[in-house]
Design a protein around this motif. Structure first.
Motif, short mmCIF file in Angstrom:
data_model
loop_
_atom_site.label_atom_id
_atom_site.label_comp_id
_atom_site.label_asym_id
_atom_site.label_seq_id
_atom_site.Cartn_x
_atom_site.Cartn_y
_atom_site.Cartn_z
N ASN A 130 0.85 -1.19 0.00
CA ASN A 130 0.00 0.00 0.00
C ASN A 130 0.89 1.25 0.00
O ASN A 130 2.11 1.17 0.15
CB ASN A 130 -0.99 -0.02 1.17
N PRO A 131 0.30 2.43 -0.21
CA PRO A 131 1.11 3.65 -0.33
C PRO A 131 1.98 3.95 0.88
O PRO A 131 3.11 4.43 0.74
CB PRO A 131 0.06 4.75 -0.53
N LEU A 132 1.49 3.65 2.10
CA LEU A 132 2.28 3.97 3.29
C LEU A 132 3.50 3.05 3.39
O LEU A 132 4.57 3.48 3.84
CB LEU A 132 1.41 3.87 4.54
N ALA A 133 3.36 1.81 2.97
CA ALA A 133 4.52 0.91 2.95
C ALA A 133 5.56 1.42 1.96
O ALA A 133 6.76 1.38 2.22
CB ALA A 133 4.09 -0.51 2.59
N SER A 134 5.10 1.90 0.80
CA SER A 134 6.02 2.44 -0.20
C SER A 134 6.76 3.66 0.35
O SER A 134 7.97 3.80 0.17
CB SER A 134 5.26 2.81 -1.47
N ALA A 135 6.02 4.54 1.04
CA ALA A 135 6.65 5.74 1.61
C ALA A 135 7.65 5.37 2.70
O ALA A 135 8.71 5.99 2.81
CB ALA A 135 5.56 6.66 2.17
N LEU A 136 7.34 4.36 3.49
CA LEU A 136 8.22 3.98 4.60
C LEU A 136 9.47 3.26 4.10
O LEU A 136 10.57 3.47 4.62
CB LEU A 136 7.46 3.07 5.56
N MET A 137 9.33 2.46 3.06
CA MET A 137 10.41 1.57 2.63
C MET A 137 11.21 2.10 1.44
O MET A 137 12.13 1.43 0.98
CB MET A 137 9.85 0.19 2.31
N GLY A 138 10.84 3.29 0.92
CA GLY A 138 11.67 3.88 -0.12
C GLY A 138 11.09 3.84 -1.51
O GLY A 138 11.75 3.36 -2.44
N ASP A 139 9.86 4.30 -1.69
CA ASP A 139 9.25 4.44 -3.01
C ASP A 139 9.32 3.13 -3.79
O ASP A 139 9.99 3.02 -4.83
CB ASP A 139 9.91 5.57 -3.80
N LEU A 140 8.59 2.14 -3.32
CA LEU A 140 8.59 0.83 -3.97
C LEU A 140 8.07 0.89 -5.40
O LEU A 140 8.49 0.12 -6.26
CB LEU A 140 7.74 -0.15 -3.16
N ASP A 141 7.16 1.85 -5.66
CA ASP A 141 6.57 1.94 -7.00
C ASP A 141 7.59 2.26 -8.08
O ASP A 141 7.39 1.93 -9.24
CB ASP A 141 5.47 3.01 -7.00
N SER A 142 8.68 2.91 -7.72
CA SER A 142 9.66 3.33 -8.73
C SER A 142 10.76 2.30 -8.95
O SER A 142 11.60 2.48 -9.84
CB SER A 142 10.30 4.66 -8.31
N GLN A 143 10.77 1.23 -8.16
CA GLN A 143 11.85 0.26 -8.25
C GLN A 143 11.53 -0.86 -9.23
O GLN A 143 10.37 -1.30 -9.32
CB GLN A 143 12.14 -0.34 -6.87
N PRO A 144 12.52 -1.33 -9.96
CA PRO A 144 12.29 -2.47 -10.86
C PRO A 144 11.81 -3.68 -10.08
O PRO A 144 12.21 -3.90 -8.94
CB PRO A 144 13.67 -2.72 -11.47
N VAL A 145 10.94 -4.46 -10.71
CA VAL A 145 10.35 -5.61 -10.04
C VAL A 145 11.43 -6.55 -9.51
O VAL A 145 11.33 -7.07 -8.40
CB VAL A 145 9.40 -6.34 -11.02
N GLU A 146 12.49 -6.76 -10.29
CA GLU A 146 13.51 -7.72 -9.89
C GLU A 146 14.30 -7.26 -8.66
O GLU A 146 15.00 -8.05 -8.02
CB GLU A 146 14.48 -7.99 -11.04
N ASP A 147 14.21 -5.98 -8.32
CA ASP A 147 14.93 -5.47 -7.15
C ASP A 147 14.13 -5.57 -5.86
O ASP A 147 14.65 -5.29 -4.78
CB ASP A 147 15.32 -4.00 -7.37
N LEU A 148 12.87 -5.95 -5.96
CA LEU A 148 12.00 -5.96 -4.78
C LEU A 148 12.11 -7.29 -4.03
O LEU A 148 11.15 -8.04 -3.88
CB LEU A 148 10.55 -5.69 -5.20
N ASN A 149 13.30 -7.56 -3.55
CA ASN A 149 13.56 -8.79 -2.81
C ASN A 149 14.31 -8.44 -1.52
O ASN A 149 15.38 -7.83 -1.57
CB ASN A 149 14.38 -9.77 -3.64
N VAL A 150 13.74 -8.80 -0.39
CA VAL A 150 14.29 -8.39 0.91
C VAL A 150 15.64 -9.03 1.17
O VAL A 150 16.55 -8.39 1.73
CB VAL A 150 13.29 -8.73 2.04
N ILE A 151 15.82 -10.27 0.77
CA ILE A 151 17.11 -10.94 0.98
C ILE A 151 18.22 -10.20 0.23
O ILE A 151 19.31 -9.96 0.78
CB ILE A 151 17.05 -12.41 0.52
N ARG A 152 17.96 -9.82 -1.00
CA ARG A 152 18.96 -9.06 -1.77
C ARG A 152 19.22 -7.71 -1.12
O ARG A 152 20.36 -7.24 -1.07
CB ARG A 152 18.49 -8.87 -3.21
#
Length: 276
Positions: A130-152
């Motif tokens: 949701n939008p608040l998670a994106s704001a808290l974690m660093g604009d998730l909407d702008s990141q490439p899908v392949e980069d959205l991995n917590v382990i990495r």
């Protein structure tokens, strides 16, 4: 965006809501049917000028955050909320998805407006948020899908040494590896999980060290401290809940103690998100 229709819809919904339904006093001297404009603006957490411009069909293109706030303030039904988004030219879901996240879970994180929420799969890919998670974690909407991995994120971070020097963050890294090992055993034929493990073993000595410990632990609730450039320090309880009928997916919620400094910090972050 259908400005005239949006303006008319907002006016009609505002006039339908009675003050007592949203916790406001009524009074016999009210000449406005339903809510006043300033009351809607207050309930939605926006300026009265912004809301007036929307009702006069001359406002800016409202964001998904603003539309969600209006839907809540005007007590819209699910169908009315969908119509509001359609009139504003917005996609109904405020969270991007990748993979098969159940619609009910997507709707849930959409309505959790004061709680950062996202969905993880067994590989630790973030599939929806949701939008608040994106704001808290660093604009998730702008990141490439392949980069959205917590382990990495953890083990390829240039600040990994500092990260692991912090007791709480080190515990999170260790628990994440233990949880990934559980997933690798639970889904032995999942090529994506096996490829991630091989990648991390080749690239991160710290991951390899933790992996060699053979610890297994399903990730559950834990405390987490986030230092945000706008909101400041937020001490949250990171709750991990299974998604019904999808044992490979988990819903992660960042909750704070009501009335605490961290709770107020999250509210400030939400206000900034709504105004942007």
């Amino acid at each position: 965006m259908k400005r005239d229709e949006l303006a008319g819809f907002l006016r009609s919904r505002r006039e339908r809501v009675r003050p007592h339904e949203v916790g406001l006093p009524g009074g016999e001297r009210r000449r406005t049917p339903g809510l006043r404009r300033q009351e809607v603006a207050q309930l939605a957490g926006m300026s009265i000028d912004y809301y007036i411009r929307l009702e006069q069909a001359r406002g800016p293109h409202p964001s998904r955050q603003v539309l969600n706030a209006l839907a809540r303030a005007l007590m819209l039904t699910t169908d009315e909320r969908a119509h509001l988004f359609h009139l504003a030219g917005q996609e109904l879901e405020p969270a991007r998805r990748r993979g098969d996240v159940p619609p009910g879970t997507m709707h849930l994180i959409a309505f959790l407006e004061e709680v950062p929420a996202y969905v993880l799969d067994a590989k630790y890919d973030i599939l929806a948020w949701n939008p608040l998670a994106s704001a808290l974690m660093g604009d998730l909407d702008s990141q490439p899908v392949e980069d959205l991995n917590v382990i990495r994120w953890v083990f390829r971070s240039p600040d990994l040494a500092e990260h692991l020097g912090d007791e709480e963050k080190s515990r999170f890294a260790r628990a994440s590896v233990a949880d990934l090992r559980w997933a690798a055993g639970r889904y032995p034929d999942d090529a994506d999980i096996q490829a991630l493990v091989a990648e991390m073993l080749a690239l991160s000595p710290e991951f390899a060290r933790l992996w060699a410990m053979h610890e297994v632990e399903v990730r559950r609730e834990q405390r987490k401290r986030v230092t945000h450039p706008v909101a400041g320090v937020i001490d949250a309880i990171c709750q991990v809940l299974p998604v019904p009928d999808r044992e490979d997916l988990r819903l992660v919620l960042y909750t704070t103690e009501p009335g605490s400094p961290s709770h107020r910090a999250l509210r400030r972050l939400r206000e900034v998100t709504l105004s942007s």
